[in-house]
Write a protein that holds these residues in place. Structure first.
Motif, PDB file in Angstrom:
ATOM      1  N   THR A  94      -3.406  -8.823  21.583  1.00  0.00           N
ATOM      2  CA  THR A  94      -2.011  -8.559  21.917  1.00  0.00           C
ATOM      3  C   THR A  94      -1.516  -7.271  21.274  1.00  0.00           C
ATOM      4  N   ASP A  95      -0.324  -6.857  21.665  1.00  0.00           N
ATOM      5  CA  ASP A  95       0.331  -5.705  21.058  1.00  0.00           C
ATOM      6  C   ASP A  95       1.108  -6.153  19.823  1.00  0.00           C
ATOM      7  N   VAL A  96       0.941  -5.429  18.732  1.00  0.00           N
ATOM      8  CA  VAL A  96       1.677  -5.704  17.499  1.00  0.00           C
ATOM      9  C   VAL A  96       2.170  -4.387  16.929  1.00  0.00           C
ATOM     10  N   GLU A  97       3.081  -4.477  15.987  1.00  0.00           N
ATOM     11  CA  GLU A  97       3.600  -3.275  15.348  1.00  0.00           C
ATOM     12  C   GLU A  97       2.573  -2.717  14.368  1.00  0.00           C
ATOM     13  N   ARG A  98       2.396  -1.424  14.403  1.00  0.00           N
ATOM     14  CA  ARG A  98       1.467  -0.789  13.460  1.00  0.00           C
ATOM     15  C   ARG A  98       2.036  -0.876  12.042  1.00  0.00           C
ATOM     16  N   PRO A  99       1.239  -1.358  11.083  1.00  0.00           N
ATOM     17  CA  PRO A  99       1.758  -1.523   9.726  1.00  0.00           C
ATOM     18  C   PRO A  99       1.843  -0.187   8.985  1.00  0.00           C
ATOM     19  N   SER A 100       2.629  -0.178   7.929  1.00  0.00           N
ATOM     20  CA  SER A 100       2.751   0.998   7.063  1.00  0.00           C
ATOM     21  C   SER A 100       2.264   0.629   5.672  1.00  0.00           C
ATOM     22  N   PRO A 101       1.517   1.513   5.029  1.00  0.00           N
ATOM     23  CA  PRO A 101       0.955   1.173   3.719  1.00  0.00           C
ATOM     24  C   PRO A 101       2.024   1.141   2.635  1.00  0.00           C
ATOM     25  N   GLY A 102       1.954   0.135   1.786  1.00  0.00           N
ATOM     26  CA  GLY A 102       2.820   0.061   0.628  1.00  0.00           C
ATOM     27  C   GLY A 102       2.176   0.745  -0.563  1.00  0.00           C
ATOM     28  N   ALA A 103       2.778   0.608  -1.706  1.00  0.00           N
ATOM     29  CA  ALA A 103       2.239   1.215  -2.920  1.00  0.00           C
ATOM     30  C   ALA A 103       0.831   0.674  -3.191  1.00  0.00           C
ATOM     31  N   GLY A 104      -0.090   1.602  -3.451  1.00  0.00           N
ATOM     32  CA  GLY A 104      -1.459   1.211  -3.758  1.00  0.00           C
ATOM     33  C   GLY A 104      -2.295   0.856  -2.554  1.00  0.00           C
ATOM     34  N   GLU A 105      -1.764   1.055  -1.353  1.00  0.00           N
ATOM     35  CA  GLU A 105      -2.489   0.710  -0.127  1.00  0.00           C
ATOM     36  C   GLU A 105      -2.778   1.967   0.692  1.00  0.00           C
ATOM     37  N   GLY A 159     -13.749   2.339   8.604  1.00  0.00           N
ATOM     38  CA  GLY A 159     -12.892   3.213   9.393  1.00  0.00           C
ATOM     39  C   GLY A 159     -12.492   4.464   8.644  1.00  0.00           C
ATOM     40  N   THR A 160     -11.420   5.082   9.112  1.00  0.00           N
ATOM     41  CA  THR A 160     -10.955   6.367   8.588  1.00  0.00           C
ATOM     42  C   THR A 160      -9.526   6.215   8.077  1.00  0.00           C
ATOM     43  N   ILE A 161      -9.269   6.735   6.896  1.00  0.00           N
ATOM     44  CA  ILE A 161      -7.922   6.636   6.333  1.00  0.00           C
ATOM     45  C   ILE A 161      -6.952   7.464   7.179  1.00  0.00           C
ATOM     46  N   ALA A 162      -5.887   6.793   7.627  1.00  0.00           N
ATOM     47  CA  ALA A 162      -4.874   7.453   8.456  1.00  0.00           C
ATOM     48  C   ALA A 162      -3.603   7.766   7.694  1.00  0.00           C
ATOM     49  N   GLU A 163      -3.264   6.927   6.687  1.00  0.00           N
ATOM     50  CA  GLU A 163      -2.062   7.146   5.877  1.00  0.00           C
ATOM     51  C   GLU A 163      -2.330   6.648   4.463  1.00  0.00           C
ATOM     52  N   LEU A 164      -1.631   7.261   3.506  1.00  0.00           N
ATOM     53  CA  LEU A 164      -1.724   6.853   2.113  1.00  0.00           C
ATOM     54  C   LEU A 164      -0.395   6.254   1.666  1.00  0.00           C
ATOM     55  N   GLY A 165      -0.468   5.157   0.931  1.00  0.00           N
ATOM     56  CA  GLY A 165       0.722   4.593   0.332  1.00  0.00           C
ATOM     57  C   GLY A 165       1.050   5.285  -0.977  1.00  0.00           C
ATOM     58  N   ALA A 166       2.211   4.989  -1.521  1.00  0.00           N
ATOM     59  CA  ALA A 166       2.641   5.602  -2.777  1.00  0.00           C
ATOM     60  C   ALA A 166       1.650   5.282  -3.890  1.00  0.00           C
ATOM     61  N   GLY A 167       1.360   6.293  -4.687  1.00  0.00           N
ATOM     62  CA  GLY A 167       0.511   6.111  -5.851  1.00  0.00           C
ATOM     63  C   GLY A 167      -0.971   6.202  -5.600  1.00  0.00           C
ATOM     64  N   VAL A 168      -1.392   6.390  -4.363  1.00  0.00           N
ATOM     65  CA  VAL A 168      -2.817   6.509  -4.054  1.00  0.00           C
ATOM     66  C   VAL A 168      -3.225   7.971  -4.204  1.00  0.00           C
ATOM     67  N   THR A 169      -4.065   8.250  -5.168  1.00  0.00           N
ATOM     68  CA  THR A 169      -4.446   9.641  -5.452  1.00  0.00           C
ATOM     69  C   THR A 169      -5.941   9.900  -5.332  1.00  0.00           C
ATOM     70  N   ASP A 170      -6.758   8.838  -5.285  1.00  0.00           N
ATOM     71  CA  ASP A 170      -8.216   9.021  -5.272  1.00  0.00           C
ATOM     72  C   ASP A 170      -8.786   9.145  -3.869  1.00  0.00           C
ATOM     73  N   TRP A 171      -7.939   8.968  -2.856  1.00  0.00           N
ATOM     74  CA  TRP A 171      -8.399   9.028  -1.468  1.00  0.00           C
ATOM     75  C   TRP A 171      -7.531   9.987  -0.681  1.00  0.00           C
ATOM     76  N   HIS A 172      -8.059  10.446   0.458  1.00  0.00           N
ATOM     77  CA  HIS A 172      -7.355  11.420   1.284  1.00  0.00           C
ATOM     78  C   HIS A 172      -7.384  10.972   2.739  1.00  0.00           C
ATOM     79  N   VAL A 173      -6.373  11.381   3.490  1.00  0.00           N
ATOM     80  CA  VAL A 173      -6.386  11.154   4.928  1.00  0.00           C
ATOM     81  C   VAL A 173      -7.631  11.809   5.518  1.00  0.00           C
ATOM     82  N   GLY A 174      -8.339  11.066   6.349  1.00  0.00           N
ATOM     83  CA  GLY A 174      -9.576  11.558   6.950  1.00  0.00           C
ATOM     84  C   GLY A 174     -10.832  11.048   6.269  1.00  0.00           C
ATOM     85  N   ASP A 175     -10.718  10.474   5.058  1.00  0.00           N
ATOM     86  CA  ASP A 175     -11.890   9.891   4.392  1.00  0.00           C
ATOM     87  C   ASP A 175     -12.376   8.677   5.176  1.00  0.00           C
ATOM     88  N   THR A 176     -13.697   8.544   5.309  1.00  0.00           N
ATOM     89  CA  THR A 176     -14.267   7.353   5.929  1.00  0.00           C
ATOM     90  C   THR A 176     -14.603   6.348   4.835  1.00  0.00           C
TER      91      THR A 176
END
Length: 312
Positions: free
Chosen positions: A18-29, A69-86
């Motif tokens: 089904t169709d659902v709303e795309r989630p948004s990352p919270g702190a640490g996600e 998968g591939t990181i599409a968004e970073l939540g607050a406080g996430v510094t060890d990963w980058h958008v585009g990392d697999t």
């Protein structure tokens, strides 16, 4: 976005695509664009409502505890990963999972994805690979020169357990049917037996320092496996532990897998080094999730199955 959901516990018929709303990352996600999510029996157990005392999920629920998968968004406080990392991860079992176009993942659960296998196939690694690792080295404390019997070795956990035990220098005996014999020998099994027959007879090759039991066994079968453990050895089970104090100094324990990014990163390193092979039996569109669950419920699933979202 598209996702697989169920609004009530039950059989595979409760699953909908089904169709659902795309989630948004919270702190640490992080938000992961899913390349693949593998089916695990625990997904069916949670869906059926058999594990509510252990995993209190909120309904509606999205299954799928493995993600690649591939990181599409970073939540607050996430510094060890980058958008585009697999990345790959074992997700929390009480949160929405990865049977979706996008999934949330705790940053602390992530490991960089292997580079030598397709990204969707990497979803076959986290849960079963970590189960094998933790059973062998955390619980059983397997070392070089020890002997191990792996019962139920033809399954996904068994395939990794054979490889890891072999690489650790253990002498590996595995239960197998002739159909799987060649693959298990290629993965590192030193001896193959057909165990689940006459439980009154001694198991060939025993006694073993470690018995890893990866299938549900009757009380009599479990007792026979424990009898094949050497004095002071250990029986580890994924579904059946056995009696708490069987005597002879033998320990019994059940393994409950947990997420561990460092261990997962080590498994990835082994995959890229060519010493750990990822076996995938089938790839199905995410829309086929209900059919995959039904096949598992009926014992018809051919092996490790990857659910792949449509390109988005």
């Amino acid at each position: 976005m598209k996702a697989v959901q169920y609004h009530r516990y039950g059989g595979s018929e409760v699953l909908s695509y089904t169709d659902v709303e795309r989630p948004s990352p919270g702190a640490g996600e992080v938000l992961v664009k899913v390349a693949g999510s593998s089916f695990n029996p625990v997904d069916a157990g949670i869906r059926g409502g058999y594990l509510t005392e252990v995993f209190a999920v909120r309904l509606p629920h999205v299954p799928g505890i493995d993600v690649a998968g591939t990181i599409a968004e970073l939540g607050a406080g996430v510094t060890d990963w980058h958008v585009g990392d697999t990345v790959v991860a074992l997700l929390p079992m009480d949160a929405d999972g990865a049977a979706a176009d996008y999934a949330l993942a705790p940053a602390e659960a992530l490991a960089a994805a292997p580079q030598t296998v397709p990204l969707d196939d990497a979803a076959a690694l986290p849960t079963v690979g970590l189960t094998a690792w933790q059973a062998l080295f955390e619980i059983a404390e397997l070392t070089a020169g020890q002997t191990i019997l792996i019962n139920g070795a033809t399954g996904a956990v068994g395939g990794y357990a054979i490889q890891l035990a072999h690489e650790a220098g253990a002498v590996v005996t595995a239960t197998s049917t002739p159909r799987h014999a060649r693959r298990l020998r290629e993965r590192g099994a030193d001896h193959l037996i057909d165990y689940l027959g006459d439980v009154s007879a001694a198991i060939p090759g025993g006694p073993f320092d470690v018995v890893l039991n990866l299938v549900g066994t009757t009380e009599e079968q479990t007792d026979a496996l424990i009898a094949a453990v050497t004095d002071g050895g250990i029986h580890v089970g994924t579904m059946t532990a056995g009696p708490e104090n069987p005597g002879r100094g033998v320990r019994t324990q059940r393994v409950f897998v947990r997420s561990d990014a460092a261990q997962l990163a080590d498994l990835v390193r082994r995959v890229d080094a060519g010493t750990l092979h990822v076996d995938v039996a089938d790839r199905r569109p995410l829309a086929d999730a209900a059919a995959v669950h039904a096949a598992s419920d009926e014992g018809r699933l051919p092996g490790k199955t990857i659910l792949v979202p449509d390109a988005v």
